[in-house]
Design an enzyme around this catalytic site. Structure first.
Site, PDB file in Angstrom:
ATOM      1  N   ARG A  38      -3.277  -0.397   6.877  1.00  0.00           N
ATOM      2  CA  ARG A  38      -2.801  -1.315   7.916  1.00  0.00           C
ATOM      3  C   ARG A  38      -3.948  -1.846   8.780  1.00  0.00           C
ATOM      4  O   ARG A  38      -3.906  -2.999   9.223  1.00  0.00           O
ATOM      5  CB  ARG A  38      -1.749  -0.627   8.786  1.00  0.00           C
ATOM      6  CG  ARG A  38      -0.405  -0.518   8.079  1.00  0.00           C
ATOM      7  CD  ARG A  38       0.611   0.219   8.910  1.00  0.00           C
ATOM      8  NE  ARG A  38       1.939   0.100   8.327  1.00  0.00           N
ATOM      9  CZ  ARG A  38       2.919   0.946   8.543  1.00  0.00           C
ATOM     10  NH1 ARG A  38       2.731   1.973   9.354  1.00  0.00           N
ATOM     11  NH2 ARG A  38       4.100   0.770   7.987  1.00  0.00           N
ATOM     12  N   LYS A 196      18.784   8.267  -0.669  1.00  0.00           N
ATOM     13  CA  LYS A 196      20.186   8.132  -0.270  1.00  0.00           C
ATOM     14  C   LYS A 196      20.714   6.705  -0.410  1.00  0.00           C
ATOM     15  O   LYS A 196      20.076   5.761   0.028  1.00  0.00           O
ATOM     16  CB  LYS A 196      20.351   8.565   1.188  1.00  0.00           C
ATOM     17  CG  LYS A 196      20.124  10.054   1.418  1.00  0.00           C
ATOM     18  CD  LYS A 196      20.400  10.410   2.865  1.00  0.00           C
ATOM     19  CE  LYS A 196      20.317  11.912   3.087  1.00  0.00           C
ATOM     20  NZ  LYS A 196      20.599  12.247   4.498  1.00  0.00           N
ATOM     21  N   GLY A 349       6.658   2.345   2.119  1.00  0.00           N
ATOM     22  CA  GLY A 349       5.587   3.345   2.048  1.00  0.00           C
ATOM     23  C   GLY A 349       5.447   4.048   0.715  1.00  0.00           C
ATOM     24  O   GLY A 349       4.351   4.145   0.159  1.00  0.00           O
ATOM     25  N   GLY A 372      10.948  -1.168   6.942  1.00  0.00           N
ATOM     26  CA  GLY A 372      12.233  -1.616   7.492  1.00  0.00           C
ATOM     27  C   GLY A 372      12.370  -3.124   7.540  1.00  0.00           C
ATOM     28  O   GLY A 372      13.410  -3.678   7.181  1.00  0.00           O
TER      29      GLY A 372
END
Length: 395
Positions: A38, A196, A349, A372
């Protein structure tokens, strides 16, 4: 492509430029940076502003500090040191910067201490933004990873600054994602991995309306295996979401699209880096088995899908790729994406870690630094930081 001002198009000579970057990098217990992607991604935007004669201020969040309670562990000091190395010039770290009281000359860069330590940052405070707006002539958002959050440095400041624009990282993200979803070359294939279904249900639902094939991996795939009536032993899954998985399968089928269900899997008796891996037909999974990867037949089928795709969107590995004996599925997929002539976009990630492990970074069309925000963009959600830049495009 949405209408926004870009840093590249502005005259910045002798302008005070405030760049909101995403420098939230992992650190070890001693505070040493363990992975600097980053920081490196922020350098082109900073260099661009410097090359145009600007005085540059950069800020970012790091971790989850308590607003108004600065602690040494929250400090951007290690980032300032790394940024200085990458830029080849000093980068001074400024504490307590909101009310000014510091100077930065054209050609200089300063790093403003962790913005999430400022009271009002998380609540998108107008009062805080007004103070920050006085520090600069041009506001630049170059932090796509935080674009899905309305915070003072990502949204309110963009509305209050004299000029608000996108840095090269944000501009490239929007262009790549917009091209992949706005008018994609078909077939459009999406890969969604993860533990999930519940955390990715909305993205799976949104993609089911758009894609030609929806490849699921990890724990998500186990829930889809259950939906297909196959045994999963003691694998990670969400049985209560089987009806949702069936609904998504039916939704795709109604459009002539599909969810490829694994025909073979790699199992183990325990989740461990030393566990013995066994390849089985998906129908033969035993009650004490854990599915930790897709099998070679399934990997081959998915590889064929990637090679013939027009556009590939990838978020999440297919198995426990961190353990070598369960990495084959993700490795075969990665190699196929690298070989494919499709426009490929990868984000998140774990996906970035898999790309690094299998050394295909050069062959992926676009690698997003966001997690996100990447997913919310794919869902079709409005990202507050992007909406602010669009609102200011004609000012």
């Amino acid at each position: 492509m949405m209408k926004i001002k870009k840093l590249a198009d502005l005259d910045l000579n002798h302008q005070r430029v405030f760049i909101r970057a995403d420098l939230n990098v992992p650190q070890d217990e001693a505070g040493n940076i363990t992975e600097d992607t980053r920081i490196r991604a922020s350098i082109p935007g900073i260099r661009l502003a410097l090359s145009k004669g600007a005085a540059v201020m950069v800020t970012s969040h790091l971790g989850r500090p308590t607003e108004g309670e600065f602690k040494p562990a929250d400090s951007l000091a290690p980032i300032a040191a790394r940024m200085s190395e990458l830029l080849g010039q000093p980068v001074k770290l400024i504490q307590n910067w909101v009310d000014g009281g510091f100077s930065v000359a054209p050609g200089e860069v300063v790093l403003l201490e962790n913005c999430r330590c400022n009271k009002g940052e998380k609540k998108n405070s107008d009062e805080l933004a007004e103070k920050m707006a006085k520090l600069c002539d041009v506001y630049v958002n170059d932090a796509f990873g935080t674009a899905h959050r309305a915070e003072a440095t990502t949204h309110a400041l963009a509305m209050k600054a004299k000029i608000a624009c996108a840095g090269p990282l944000v501009a490239a993200e929007l262009e790549a994602l917009g091209a992949a979803l706005g008018n994609p070359k078909r077939p459009l294939v999406a890969i969604v991995g993860g533990s999930k279904v519940s955390t990715k249900l909305t993205i799976l639902d949104a993609l089911a309306d758009k894609v030609d094939q929806l490849v699921v991996g990890g724990g998500i795939a186990n829930t889809f295996l259950l939906a297909a009536g196959l045994p999963i032993g003691k694998s990670l899954a969400e049985p209560d979401l089987v009806p949702e998985a069936k609904r998504i399968i039916d939704k795709l089928k109604a459009r002539g699209a599909s969810v490829p269900i694994p025909t073979d899997v790699v199992t183990a008796k325990a989740f461990s880096p030393t566990a013995e891996a066994t390849v089985k037909r998906a129908a033969d999974v035993a009650a004490d088995d854990m599915i930790l990867d897709i099998g070679p037949d399934t990997a081959g089928l998915l590889a064929d899908i990637m090679v013939s795709a027009g556009t590939i969107v990838w978020n999440g590995p297919l198995g426990v790729f961190e353990f070598d004996q369960f990495a084959n599925g993700t490795q075969v997929l990665a190699a196929a994406i690298a070989k494919s002539s499709a426009m490929s976009i990868a984000g998140g990630g774990d996906t970035v870690a898999a790309i690094a492990k299998f050394e295909i970074g050069e062959q992926v069309g676009y690698i997003s630094t966001a997690g996100g925000a990447f997913l919310e963009f794919l869902e079709g959600k409005t990202l507050p930081a992007v909406a602010a830049l669009e609102a200011r495009a004609n000012d």
